[in-house]
Each structure stands twice: as C-alpha cells, then as structure tokens.
Design an enzyme around this catalytic site. Structure first.
Site, short mmCIF file in Angstrom:
data_model
loop_
_atom_site.label_atom_id
_atom_site.label_comp_id
_atom_site.label_asym_id
_atom_site.label_seq_id
_atom_site.Cartn_x
_atom_site.Cartn_y
_atom_site.Cartn_z
N VAL A 36 82.77 51.90 -26.76
CA VAL A 36 81.57 52.58 -26.29
C VAL A 36 81.83 53.01 -24.86
O VAL A 36 82.36 52.25 -24.05
CB VAL A 36 80.34 51.65 -26.34
CG1 VAL A 36 79.10 52.36 -25.80
CG2 VAL A 36 80.10 51.14 -27.76
N CYS A 37 81.46 54.26 -24.55
CA CYS A 37 81.51 54.76 -23.18
C CYS A 37 82.93 54.67 -22.62
O CYS A 37 83.88 55.04 -23.30
CB CYS A 37 80.47 53.98 -22.35
SG CYS A 37 80.00 54.71 -20.79
N THR A 38 83.10 54.16 -21.42
CA THR A 38 84.42 54.09 -20.81
C THR A 38 85.29 52.99 -21.40
O THR A 38 86.45 52.84 -21.00
CB THR A 38 84.32 53.92 -19.28
OG1 THR A 38 83.55 52.75 -18.99
CG2 THR A 38 83.67 55.14 -18.65
#
Length: 197
Positions: A109-111
């Site tokens: 998720v995300c970075t």
C-alpha cells in the site's frame, strides 16, 4: 482445510491507515465467512510499534510464511523514518523477497511499493504507489501506472493511503468471492474503486 493466512508487517513509522484499513477489511471478511486468519506482525519480537502519526500498536507475532503478505507505506520522504529507513536497512526487503520465493502473494500500500521494489519484485511489472514516490519507483524499472490498485497476479500494489481499502477488498473478492467482498464493503459503507490488471 487450512485457513488462508494474511500478515501485515509493521515497522516504526508505518502509516496507520495503510495497515489498519486493510486489517479491518480482512478481519471483517473473516467474520463474513472467509476462511482467513489475519495478523499484524513485525520482523523481530517487540512489545510496541510506533506508527507515523504516533499510534502505538501491539503486534500479534513475527513474520512467518503467510499466504498473503501486505507491506504498508509511510515515511518515504523523511530521512531515517518509515519505509525509507527499512529500505536502507535492507532486512525487510530481504524478508519480503524470501516470502515471495516461498510462494506468498505480496501486496503493498502506498510507498510500501518501495520495499517491493528494493526486493526486486517490481521490475518490468505494472505498479502503483503514492505520488511522492513515483519517480523513485520508476527508477527501479517498474511500469508505474496511475491506478488505485494494480493486480499483477502474485504481486499487487495500491496507490495512495486510502487505496489500501480497495486493495484489501479486491483480495477478499479474488480469494473468497464477490459476495463476501460486497458484504464487507456494505458493512464498512465503503464504495470500492476499480482494479487494474
């Protein structure tokens, strides 16, 4: 029959929603009938992990060999914090790579995608991340796409923070069926996004 195991790996500086959002989705899926066990884990034994907004979380164990391994993001733009720190340390990317080699489906998720990139899991693959890490992810030879969720089979990535909810709901649908995913989505009053892949 053995339950599907999902582990969300925590580290100091992880973004709360990146981990807790998917955790709630997966726990709700288990309550809705999915044969699924979900745990918040760390690489090493520890009493508490401090997230990026100072939430303190008690992990439920250490990383094993889950069917699904989810890596949250958080802290990529800060020196010596969150994802940046675990990528520079190298231990988490190595463990992610080992889990993948042993057959885990790996998601970020995300970075958190930067951990997968450091583990060499994204080269030549379509992948999503938070906008602050797009250039860095492209430098790892990932084919960065502007999507909330990217499903490339045994590796999945999700864009910004709230996309973790879409990722987890897609995993529920993929593994346990649309009915379970719809029940969870309705219970959480969350309108799902589209999936790329």
């Amino acid at each position: 029959m053995t339950a599907t195991t999902a582990e969300i790996v925590l580290f100091d500086g992880f973004d709360e929603l990146d981990a807790i959002g998917p955790y709630e989705v997966l726990e709700n899926a288990a309550h809705a009938g999915a044969d699924l066990e979900v745990d918040l884990v760390t690489l090493d034994e520890t009493d508490l992990v401090t997230a990026s907004h100072d939430l303190r979380v008690e992990p439920q164990g250490t990383l094993g060999q889950p069917d699904i391994l989810l890596v949250p993001g958080g802290g990529w733009t800060s020196a010596n914090e969150g994802v940046r720190a675990v990528v520079e340390d190298g231990a988490l990317p190595d463990e992610v790579d080992e889990c993948y080699a042993e057959g885990s489906t790996v998601a970020s998720v995300c970075t958190g995608a930067m951990v997968l990139a450091e583990a060499d899991l994204l080269e030549g693959r379509p992948a999503a991340t938070h906008r602050v890490a797009v250039d860095d992810l492209e430098a790892h030879a990932a084919n960065v796409v502007d999507e909330r969720v990217v499903d490339d089979g045994d590796v999945l990535t999700a864009g910004g923070v709230t996309s973790g909810l879409d990722l987890a709901l897609w995993l529920v649908e993929r593994e346990f069926g649309e009915d379970v995913a719809s029940e969870v989505s309705e219970e959480m009053a969350y309108e799902r996004g589209e999936v790329f892949g």
